[in-house]
Design an enzyme around this catalytic site. Structure first.
Site, PDB file in Angstrom:
ATOM      1  N   LYS A 158      28.583  53.340  35.982  1.00 10.78           N
ATOM      2  CA  LYS A 158      29.396  53.407  37.197  1.00 10.78           C
ATOM      3  C   LYS A 158      30.341  52.211  37.181  1.00 10.78           C
ATOM      4  CE  LYS A 158      29.633  51.644  41.129  1.00 10.78           C
ATOM      5  NZ  LYS A 158      31.102  51.706  41.382  1.00 10.78           N
ATOM      6  N   VAL A 192      27.276  55.786  44.864  1.00  8.77           N
ATOM      7  CA  VAL A 192      26.828  55.990  43.490  1.00  8.77           C
ATOM      8  C   VAL A 192      25.873  54.882  43.048  1.00  8.77           C
ATOM      9  CG1 VAL A 192      27.564  56.175  41.083  1.00  8.77           C
ATOM     10  CG2 VAL A 192      28.892  57.280  42.885  1.00  8.77           C
ATOM     11  N   GLY A 211      32.818  56.229  41.441  1.00  7.61           N
ATOM     12  CA  GLY A 211      32.548  56.341  42.877  1.00  7.61           C
ATOM     13  C   GLY A 211      32.355  54.987  43.522  1.00  7.61           C
ATOM     14  N   GLY A 253      30.310  51.894  45.380  1.00  3.88           N
ATOM     15  CA  GLY A 253      29.033  51.251  45.122  1.00  3.88           C
ATOM     16  C   GLY A 253      27.951  51.667  46.086  1.00  3.88           C
ATOM     17  N   GLU A 274      31.851  31.202  46.620  1.00  2.00           N
ATOM     18  CA  GLU A 274      32.647  31.711  45.508  1.00  2.00           C
ATOM     19  C   GLU A 274      33.888  32.398  46.077  1.00  2.00           C
ATOM     20  OE1 GLU A 274      31.823  33.989  41.345  1.00  2.00           O
ATOM     21  OE2 GLU A 274      31.049  34.962  43.143  1.00  2.00           O
ATOM     22  N   GLU A 331      23.791  39.892  36.672  1.00  2.00           N
ATOM     23  CA  GLU A 331      24.747  38.811  36.388  1.00  2.00           C
ATOM     24  C   GLU A 331      25.596  38.672  37.635  1.00  2.00           C
ATOM     25  OE1 GLU A 331      27.629  36.722  36.032  1.00  2.00           O
ATOM     26  OE2 GLU A 331      28.593  38.315  34.877  1.00  2.00           O
ATOM     27  N   CYS A 387      33.863  35.012  37.123  1.00  2.00           N
ATOM     28  CA  CYS A 387      32.622  34.458  37.675  1.00  2.00           C
ATOM     29  C   CYS A 387      32.293  33.093  37.085  1.00  2.00           C
ATOM     30  CB  CYS A 387      31.460  35.424  37.463  1.00  2.00           C
ATOM     31  SG  CYS A 387      31.159  35.844  35.735  1.00  2.00           S
TER      32      CYS A 387
END
Length: 476
Positions: free
Chosen positions: A169, A205, A200, A202, A380, A244, A280
């Site tokens: 996905k 799906v 799709g 989050g 972040e 992650e 990230c």
């Protein structure tokens, strides 16, 4: 390329909902494609397909799987021009960065997994037993938008090589490059059901994948909040989980006798400004000696001028737009928050309100006089926003570096042995010393709220296996 279908059981089929998600070009705000809004019914079809395909795929020898992956890589390489074009359109990352980091580096990653796969310790002889590593089964891979190819490659290549089957996905914001990968797998001759694509949202799906009883493992890359949500669903059926997640990475510059900080500043800027800070592992907190504050700040301002912003199709531009209106608004709110908290805008400005036309462009911002307790130093931001924090001595630098809930990445620049000593004290899964390059064979992952598990190299392949011990030393 037909982006309006899902790929399940080796066939391109319509989504069950009959509805679509628009894909926007962030440089122009033009809707230029759409993908199916997948749902639980689509996930169920994909899970059954992957589950059915698993026994035969797992039974293939590693050599057989490698041979298919070699064919995939050859086709993947041939797609370069198309992949660069579609990534620029769906993400807005500039041409040079897209070519080198978003596309070509993924060939290097794929090659690394193929070459290292035979070295994975699949059988280990113990004193009274033999331990075997076996594939986990059906792996649901949920990937983010900031590296639409890279984050997918980090999961699907090692998982497939280890004998697992896949349901991917991709992000609803940057799903198109994944279609090119499907095309390459199909042309390479991968068996039906081994690789499945369900696009799709989050919340629909992703949650359906995490909860499905035929999915044995979830590998997720995204925000810490999103990872927690996915994990809760996955743990209801005790699935394997690999996460992650976020980062707020420190970059510690040690005092230089010649007061020349050109190189470490460029290294820092390349992580926090390129890809518009949507990385990230970006060094978003720059820790500098208090005694060198004025000197370093002058160099920061001069070097920042090199990081030009503009049309991502321009081969000379370094920063394109951020990925979406939501990103633009979020980053803008953090810049405003930094001013409110009392940090000094050393470089850049608060973005202006968006008009009716034009892309989501945010120019680099450098805050100085930042306290590590400020929101901009703890959260972040995921944009081209750098926080400069001074430290008194090495103990102070280490304390500031570790005073955050994340531990994904870090860097230390200075005399090598001193830098290594500091690096050992930083709570982070990865630490770069001076200008050391990235190593695709090294494990990648974080401490604390930055994740669970590792990607990359042999460790990234082991992540997609489970151990079985046979106690086989009995006397006949």
């Amino acid at each position: 390329m037909d982006y309006e279908k899902l790929y399940i059981t080796g066939e391109w089929i319509p989504g069950a909902s009959g509805t679509f998600i628009d894909v926007e070009n962030p440089a122009t705000r033009e809707i230029f494609a759409r993908v199916p809004a997948g749902n639980a019914e689509d996930v169920d079809k994909a899970a059954k397909a992957a589950h059915a395909a698993f026994p035969a795929w797992a039974a293939k020898t590693l050599d057989e799987r490698i041979a298919l992956m070699e064919k995939f890589l050859e086709i993947f390489r041939s797609q370069e021009d198309g992949l660069i074009d579609i990534t620029i359109k769906e993400l807005g990352s500039p041409w040079a960065f897209t070519k080198g980091s978003q596309v070509e580096y993924q060939y290097v990653r794929t090659r690394s997994y193929i070459d290292l796969a035979p070295t994975v310790p699949m059988v280990e002889k113990m004193a009274e037993s033999t331990t075997y590593r076996e594939p986990v089964g059906v792996v649901g891979c949920i990937t983010p938008w900031n590296y639409p190819l890279g984050q997918v490659i980090q999961k699907i290549i090692p998982a497939l090589l280890m004998g697992n089957t896949i349901i991917l996905k991709p992000s609803q914001h940057t799903p198109l490059s994944a279609y090119w990968l499907v095309d390459a797998f199909e042309k390479a001759g991968f068996p039906k059901g081994v690789f499945n694509l369900v696009t799709g949202r989050g919340g629909e799906v992703g949650n359906a994948l995490s909860s499905h009883p035929l999915v044995d493992m979830i590998s997720f890359t995204g925000s810490t909040k999103g990872g927690v949500t996915v994990s809760k669903h996955a743990l209801e059926s005790v699935k394997r989980i690999s996460l992650e997640l976020g980062g707020k990475s420190p970059y510690v510059i040690l005092k230089a006798e010649d007061h020349d900080y050109n190189k470490p500043i460029h290294l820092c800027f390349n992580t926090i400004f390129l890809n518009s800070g949507q990385t990230c592992t970006a060094f978003s907190r720059l820790l500098i000696p208090e005694s060198e504050k004025e000197t370093i700040e002058k160099q920061l301002v001069e070097i920042a001028k090199e990081y030009t912003v503009g049309d991502p199709e321009d081969h000379n531009v370094k920063l394109g737009p951020v990925s979406s209106r939501a990103q633009y608004d979020k980053i803008t709110s953090y810049i405003k928050k930094g001013v409110e908290e009392g940090a000094t805008l050393l470089y850049g400005e608060v973005p202006k309100d968006l008009g009716e036309t034009g892309g989501y462009y945010i120019h680099p911002v450098i805050f100085t006089d930042v306290k590590n307790s400020m929101t901009i130093a703890q959260d972040e931001i995921f944009g081209p926003v750098l926080c400069v924090i001074t430290y008194k001595d090495i103990d102070d630098a280490v304390a500031i570096a570790n005073d955050v809930r994340y531990g994904l990445n870090a860097g230390v620049y200075g005399p090598k042995q001193e830098a290594i000593a500091v690096a050992h004290r930083i709570q982070s899964g990865n630490v770069y010393i001076n200008d050391s390059p990235r190593d695709t064979a090294a494990p990648f992952g974080g401490y604390k709220e930055s994740g669970i598990g590792r990607e990359g190299g042999v460790y990234g392949m082991i992540e997609f296996t489970q151990q079985k011990a046979l106690f086989d030393t009995c006397k006949e």
